[in-house]
Scaffold this motif. Structure first.
Motif, PDB file in Angstrom:
ATOM      1  N   UNK A 209      30.282  28.703  39.045  1.00  0.00           N
ATOM      2  CA  UNK A 209      30.387  29.391  40.340  1.00  0.00           C
ATOM      3  C   UNK A 209      29.097  29.235  41.134  1.00  0.00           C
ATOM      4  N   UNK A 210      29.209  29.023  42.432  1.00  0.00           N
ATOM      5  CA  UNK A 210      28.034  28.839  43.283  1.00  0.00           C
ATOM      6  C   UNK A 210      28.003  29.870  44.407  1.00  0.00           C
ATOM      7  N   UNK A 211      26.840  30.528  44.552  1.00  0.00           N
ATOM      8  CA  UNK A 211      26.578  31.417  45.695  1.00  0.00           C
ATOM      9  C   UNK A 211      27.735  32.382  45.923  1.00  0.00           C
ATOM     10  N   UNK A 212      28.183  33.018  44.843  1.00  0.00           N
ATOM     11  CA  UNK A 212      29.435  33.780  44.896  1.00  0.00           C
ATOM     12  C   UNK A 212      29.269  35.212  45.388  1.00  0.00           C
ATOM     13  N   UNK A 213      28.131  35.837  45.132  1.00  0.00           N
ATOM     14  CA  UNK A 213      27.871  37.170  45.654  1.00  0.00           C
ATOM     15  C   UNK A 213      28.784  38.256  45.118  1.00  0.00           C
ATOM     16  N   UNK A 214      28.960  39.312  45.925  1.00  0.00           N
ATOM     17  CA  UNK A 214      29.745  40.477  45.519  1.00  0.00           C
ATOM     18  C   UNK A 214      31.192  40.087  45.265  1.00  0.00           C
ATOM     19  N   UNK A 215      31.751  40.622  44.196  1.00  0.00           N
ATOM     20  CA  UNK A 215      33.104  40.251  43.800  1.00  0.00           C
ATOM     21  C   UNK A 215      33.134  38.969  43.004  1.00  0.00           C
ATOM     22  N   UNK A 216      31.953  38.326  42.851  1.00  0.00           N
ATOM     23  CA  UNK A 216      31.822  37.120  42.042  1.00  0.00           C
ATOM     24  C   UNK A 216      30.834  37.372  40.932  1.00  0.00           C
ATOM     25  N   UNK A 217      29.657  36.741  41.007  1.00  0.00           N
ATOM     26  CA  UNK A 217      28.653  36.888  39.952  1.00  0.00           C
ATOM     27  C   UNK A 217      27.729  38.074  40.190  1.00  0.00           C
ATOM     28  N   UNK A 218      27.466  38.460  41.439  1.00  0.00           N
ATOM     29  CA  UNK A 218      26.480  39.505  41.737  1.00  0.00           C
ATOM     30  C   UNK A 218      26.886  40.860  41.182  1.00  0.00           C
ATOM     31  N   UNK A 219      25.905  41.580  40.653  1.00  0.00           N
ATOM     32  CA  UNK A 219      26.148  42.945  40.201  1.00  0.00           C
ATOM     33  C   UNK A 219      26.466  43.839  41.391  1.00  0.00           C
ATOM     34  N   UNK A 220      27.435  44.713  41.245  1.00  0.00           N
ATOM     35  CA  UNK A 220      27.731  45.685  42.286  1.00  0.00           C
ATOM     36  C   UNK A 220      26.627  46.731  42.383  1.00  0.00           C
ATOM     37  N   UNK A 221      26.017  47.050  41.239  1.00  0.00           N
ATOM     38  CA  UNK A 221      25.086  48.169  41.167  1.00  0.00           C
ATOM     39  C   UNK A 221      23.622  47.783  41.408  1.00  0.00           C
ATOM     40  N   UNK A 222      23.377  46.571  41.875  1.00  0.00           N
ATOM     41  CA  UNK A 222      22.004  46.171  42.164  1.00  0.00           C
ATOM     42  C   UNK A 222      21.920  45.628  43.588  1.00  0.00           C
TER      43      UNK A 222
END
Length: 455
Positions: A270-283
């Motif tokens: 996955x590339x540059x996926x952000x929220x709903x992808x790789x990014x933590x919701x809580x950070x």
């Protein structure tokens, strides 16, 4: 109470959610034992495959809020993972939760028949849903390397869309198959739920009939694997086993989802996926300033707004998810965070390669993707699979750039083909966010509660 987690995986854990593929929910949570495989020297039993009754999951209103990163080793009922069998059950629970609360139902193809045609570089897939007789089709583009295929066929990267540095991939000996028109023919990028996937599986009012667009795009990539196994692989000398999936931005979100549920993909990118992808919701990284001079960028870069939960639930993005996801009023009520999603990919014969970018990635929250990697790596370490997760955060580019592909090819070639890398693969275990000047002290002991049973 102090817990000691003893998980030593000597074989791949098959962690798919059986019984959910056609929208039917299991009447009971059950264990299906695979048949025994006999080798010349010994008899080995295939890994146990767990299923999970999603109808037993609590309603959103019944979930408790927590601002701590979700403990991957604690079940919803509060019990702990203490062995590899427990971990297999926990993964089944995690994958069930993501279907029930966020992405919608995964369709595993067991109710489908697929044929294909190839006209030059244009691949057309024809799918029939057996139980209803509904039919559909969509196209993809095939690009082959000029070099001779290795034994077993070219490794192949399946893209959610074009523009993933295909030339660099083929120059490194990788075939590329990309869904046409940014996968819109598979599923429209809205709440209309139209396209090939919804021709077969119409979006309904019942949660068992709800599959979000990210999951639908994932299904589209899985059909490429079906075509390879149906004869396309032999026809083009493409491997059916050494496969990867990738996508950028919203398609990066879909790429990680695809990798979790379509376990035939050996590499998930996955590339540059952000929220709903790789990014933590809580950070969040909003307002934080970073020194990117070590990668040739600003020494004082301050992140502006990150993509919030409210954006994912707004009209332009909510179609990516199932209806239940709209019920969450804050991220603290989510019974998971994205490091759990990443951890479900961990197995002996699979790899996760995360891509991010330093600058101009405020919205997709690149530091949060780094910390999702850090949290997931902790799980991979305990599973004895530290080398099966990697990350490359390049300087700039909301994309899969040539640098990413060069690292990916070296990483995959080394682990799968045993080819010595030209690049330093240790680079894939760190990032600019790990530098002392950029590190967040609040994330130094995030996992202490996991081992102390305090979460």
């Amino acid at each position: 109470m102090k817990r000691i987690l003893s998980i030593f995986l000597a074989f791949a854990l098959t962690l798919s959610l059986c019984g959910c593929g056609d929208g039917a929910v299991n009447d009971d949570a059950e264990v299906t034992e695979a048949t025994e495989a006999t080798t010349k020297e010994e008899t080995e039993v295939e890994p146990v495959v767990y299923t999970y009754d999603m109808s037993t999951l609590p309603e959103v209103s019944e979930l408790e809020a927590s601002d701590a990163l979700t403990d991957p080793f604690t079940f919803l009922d509060g019990s702990y993972v203490d062995n590899e069998d427990d971990w297999a059950r926990r993964v089944a629970e995690i994958k069930a939760m993501y279907q029930y609360y966020m992405y919608g139902i995964w369709r595993d193809g067991s109710d489908e028949e697929l044929t294909y045609s190839l006209d030059g570089s244009t691949l057309t897939l024809y799918i029939t849903r057996i139980s209803t007789g509904a039919t559909t089709s969509f196209t993809a583009t095939v690009t082959l390397p000029d070099s001779k295929a290795p034994d077993g066929g070219y490794p192949v990267v399946v893209g959610m869309h074009s523009g993933i540095s295909e030339d660099t991939m083929t120059a490194n000996g990788y075939a590329v198959i990309t869904l046409d028109y940014y996968a819109y023919a598979v599923a429209s990028d809205d709440t209309n739920h139209t396209g090939a996937f919804y021709d077969l599986y119409p979006y309904g009012d019942d949660w068992q009939e709800q599959t979000g667009v990210l999951m639908a795009w994932s299904w589209g990539c899985s059909k490429i694997l079906d075509a390879l196994e149906a004869g396309l692989g032999d026809e083009l000398d493409i491997s059916c086993e050494n496969t990867a999936v990738t996508g950028v931005s919203r398609w990066g979100k879909a790429a990680i989802v695809c990798g979790v549920y379509e376990t035939r993909f050996k590499l998930v990118m996955p590339s540059c996926s952000g929220a709903g992808g790789v990014a933590l919701f809580r950070y969040t990284s909003e307002g934080k300033t970073y020194d990117f001079s070590s990668v040739g960028a600003s020494s004082s870069y301050t992140y502006t707004q990150n993509e919030p939960l409210s954006s994912l639930q707004a009209s332009g993005e909510v179609g990516w998810f199932c209806d239940r996801f709209k019920e969450f009023k804050s991220v603290e009520y989510l019974p998971f965070d994205q490091h759990l999603l990443l951890s479900t990919i961990a197995s002996e014969d699979r790899y996760l390669f995360i891509i991010g970018s330093c600058i101009y990635e405020d919205w997709v929250n690149a530091p949060s993707m780094w910390y999702a990697y850090v949290a997931a790596e902790y799980v991979y370490d305990y599973l004895g699979l530290s080398d099966h997760i990697a990350i490359n955060i390049h300087q700039q580019g909301h994309a899969v750039i040539a640098e990413d592909v060069e690292y990916m090819a070296d990483y995959f070639d080394y682990h799968v083909y045993g080819i010595e890398p030209e690049l330093d693969l240790d680079d894939l275990k760190t990032s600019v966010f790990a530098l002392e000047v950029n590190a967040d002290e609040s994330m130094e002991d995030f996992n202490k509660r996991w081992m102390d049973g305090l979460s």
